[in-house]
Design a protein around this motif. Structure first.
Motif, short mmCIF file in Angstrom:
data_model
loop_
_atom_site.label_atom_id
_atom_site.label_comp_id
_atom_site.label_asym_id
_atom_site.label_seq_id
_atom_site.Cartn_x
_atom_site.Cartn_y
_atom_site.Cartn_z
N LYS A 394 -1.80 -0.77 -2.73
CA LYS A 394 -2.41 -0.92 -1.40
C LYS A 394 -3.16 -2.24 -1.27
N GLY A 400 1.16 -4.15 4.47
CA GLY A 400 2.47 -3.48 4.47
C GLY A 400 3.60 -4.41 4.07
N SER A 402 4.04 -7.47 5.34
CA SER A 402 4.52 -8.27 6.47
C SER A 402 4.48 -9.78 6.19
N ASN A 428 6.91 1.61 8.51
CA ASN A 428 5.85 2.42 7.91
C ASN A 428 5.97 3.90 8.27
N LYS A 431 8.56 5.34 6.09
CA LYS A 431 8.04 5.47 4.71
C LYS A 431 7.19 6.72 4.57
N LYS A 432 6.31 6.93 5.54
CA LYS A 432 5.41 8.08 5.45
C LYS A 432 6.17 9.40 5.55
N ASP A 450 4.19 5.62 0.04
CA ASP A 450 3.07 5.73 0.98
C ASP A 450 2.12 4.54 0.84
N CYS A 453 2.75 1.19 2.60
CA CYS A 453 2.41 1.06 4.02
C CYS A 453 1.15 0.22 4.21
N ARG A 456 -4.67 0.62 7.31
CA ARG A 456 -4.48 0.72 8.77
C ARG A 456 -5.33 -0.27 9.55
#
Length: 598
Positions: A394, A400, A402, A428, A431-432, A450, A453, A456
């Protein structure tokens, strides 16, 4: 094909606008098809431009290597009595002594290594560019009033370590037109200490993998087995040093990128605490990541070389150039201590079970250390799965992926990276949903998916940074509860078959842990893969028995005779203790194998 598409779109438009005139439908259809054709044409032009840039970059690289070859031949013709083989056989510490006492000249050493680097590169494709300024630097060395600790030593540097007037590509075509305006702090300090950077080494596209291939300069292979990779992302460094074409090299490490090539290629490599060595002038495709700490570190054939290198770099000049580096010179007292150590050890982190040979190496080394009078204590690293997904993945892909995808969108994706890039391209939401569906059967892969992703929001990123701090303290509390000085643990290996690293990003759990923690960690080769290891591998089931475990088994098959290493870890800012531990492991392992320690 186009006619069929035209008919389908025509029918769809008639349903949408049943009252519309047929001419209007034709106009709309023409616009849609024209736009599609224009898009395809632009893509074709873009790909053609990229391929032309690649051809030009390869041509420049080849011209540079030809220039390097001519310089070597010219020197050999003028100095026919030089014994290059003798120079290449000397360990770094001995070589620096001979240079300082002037029984060898910087010229003879430079051209001996240039010639060897050319030979190694022909075999494994590890050199990205020759640095012609190295010949001019010889004259500057002669004018230096004081001979630095690395006087006359040719060194190699990884692709994204800045050198004035040269490219810094990270394996991307988009970076082929940008020349560095200034030397990185590392290069400045190396020059001040008398070292002479002479080649820039190859890296994987994006640096976000432990393979070593890109669409511009191609695949680097392992010098011990050309079906295997050298590790990455400092893979060009690993291959060149292991092949004998460099005596000291520099890589970077954000998930194992110094330690994995060292493991795969049988070298000693050190990942210091993040800011112990300056990273100014080192640029990546994604800068500004805070959850996972980038480190700059040396790679060489023995621990003594790493020690000499750290002594040279930890100097006032570096502290002046980069005030964010703590002004801590090398602590000789800590390094030279002979006091027995309390050593924690483990053979698996509970997330990725490594092959039998890597676990065997830990236990054989543990016994040697016990026999030498050290105290060995079992240690279980806490919550590695959590650190891997919630903190490492993460943190590394907080957006994510990008930013990386934008870079890949301007390039030709290297075949070895397609599985990794394709996983980032999945939306995303998909993916989730996929993660929830497969979690009962493949929990490790589901959590990884997960995590890809990212986070947020900015608030979520701040929370993620705080989680890293909390985890670090939890780990240190466990460490201190056991009253440990250092930790002995496995490192990923042996060398992977080509293209497998792009399919197994999560296999780096053994190394990524110490990037999240920002602990110094080093790798030392201690043995090689045996026939018994290969037989035992056939029974390998892994940690979960999932597709990743099956791929890992295939990735390391056929490795008999390849190097096997262990990992040595200390607390932050204790590089000297880490190196002292590494030296102890190296000495004991060499004695066991009947090989003289350097």
């Amino acid at each position: 094909m186009q006619q069929e598409a035209f008919i389908v779109i025509h029918e769809w438009l008639k349903q949408l606008w049943p009252e519309a005139e047929i001419d209007l439908l034709h106009i709309v259809l023409a616009l849609i098809c024209g736009s599609a054709a224009a898009f395809l044409a632009l893509k074709w032009v873009s790909q053609k431009t990229i391929k032309k840039q690649i051809q030009e970059a390869r041509k420049k690289r080849d011209l540079g290597l030809e220039k390097m070859e001519k310089a070597v031949q010219k020197f050999k013709k003028q100095n026919p009595s030089v014994q290059a083989a003798h120079i290449l056989s000397l360990p770094l510490v001995k070589l620096t002594e001979k240079l300082r006492e002037e029984s060898l000249s910087p010229e003879t050493v430079l051209y001996a290594y240039m010639e060897k680097a050319l030979t190694v590169n022909q075999e494994v494709n590890c050199v990205r560019h020759f640095i012609p300024e190295c010949e001019q630097h010889l004259q500057e060395l002669k004018r230096q009033t004081e001979k630095g600790l690395l006087y006359g030593i040719p060194v190699s540097i990884k692709d994204h370590i800045g050198y004035k007037g040269h490219l810094l590509t990270c394996g991307f075509v988009a970076s082929l037109d940008i020349l560095e305006e200034e030397d990185s702090v590392l290069v400045k300090v190396l020059k001040r200490q008398g070292a002479n950077p002479f080649v820039i080494t190859n890296v994987p596209q994006s640096l976000m993998t432990y393979g070593c291939s890109n669409s511009i300069f191609g695949q680097t292979v392992n010098p011990f087995n050309h079906r295997k990779g050298p590790g990455g992302s400092s893979g060009g460094e690993g291959a060149l040093i292991a092949g004998g074409g460099s005596i000291l090299g520099f890589g970077t490490d954000v998930g194992g990128s110094v330690r994995l090539p060292s493991s795969f290629c049988g070298l000693c490599g050190l990942k210091p605490t993040g800011d112990r060595l300056s990273t100014l002038g080192i640029k990546g495709p994604v800068d500004g990541i805070l959850s996972v700490t980038l480190s700059l570190g040396p790679m060489a054939r023995d621990v003594d070389s790493l020690v000499l290198c750290m002594k040279a770099l930890l100097c006032d000049y570096m502290f002046q150039l980069d005030p964010f580096v703590p002004p801590m010179r090398f602590n000789e007292e800590v390094y030279s201590s002979t006091a027995p150590l309390r050593i924690g050890y483990y053979d698996t982190d509970g997330y990725f079970l490594l092959p039998p040979c890597m676990r065997r190496a830990v236990h054989e080394t543990r016994k040697l250390l016990q026999g030498a009078g050290h105290t060995l204590i079992p240690f279980t690293p806490p919550s590695v799965a959590y650190a891997m997904d919630e903190l490492f993945i993460k943190g590394l892909f907080a957006d994510g992926g990008s930013t990386l995808l934008t870079m890949f969108g301007k390039d030709i994706v290297d075949p070895s990276l397609k599985p990794q890039v394709n996983s980032l391209r999945i939306p995303n939401l998909v993916k989730k949903v996929m993660a929830k569906i497969i979690k009962p059967w493949f929990p490790r892969f589901a959590n990884h998916l997960d995590a890809l992703c990212g986070v947020r929001s900015v608030q979520s990123l701040w929370e993620q940074h705080d989680k890293v701090k909390v985890y670090r303290q939890k780990f240190i509390d466990e460490w201190r509860k056991c009253k440990l000085d250092v930790v002995l643990c496995p490192v990923l290996g042996p060398a992977f078959t080509l293209r497998y690293p792009g399919k197994l990003l999560a296999a780096v759990s053994s190394t990524m842990l110490y990037n999240v923690l920002n602990f110094p960690a080093g790798v030392v080769p201690v043995t090689t893969v045996s026939e018994d290891d290969e037989e035992e591998l056939q029974q390998y089931q892994g940690q979960y028995g999932d597709p990743w475990d099956k791929k890992l088994k295939k990735a390391v098959e056929g490795a008999v005779g390849l190097p096997v290493a262990v990992q040595c870890v200390a607390l932050p800012w204790q590089e000297e203790l880490c190196l002292r531990f590494m030296k102890e492991v190296e000495t004991l392992s060499c004695e066991r194998r009947g090989k003289k320690a350097v």
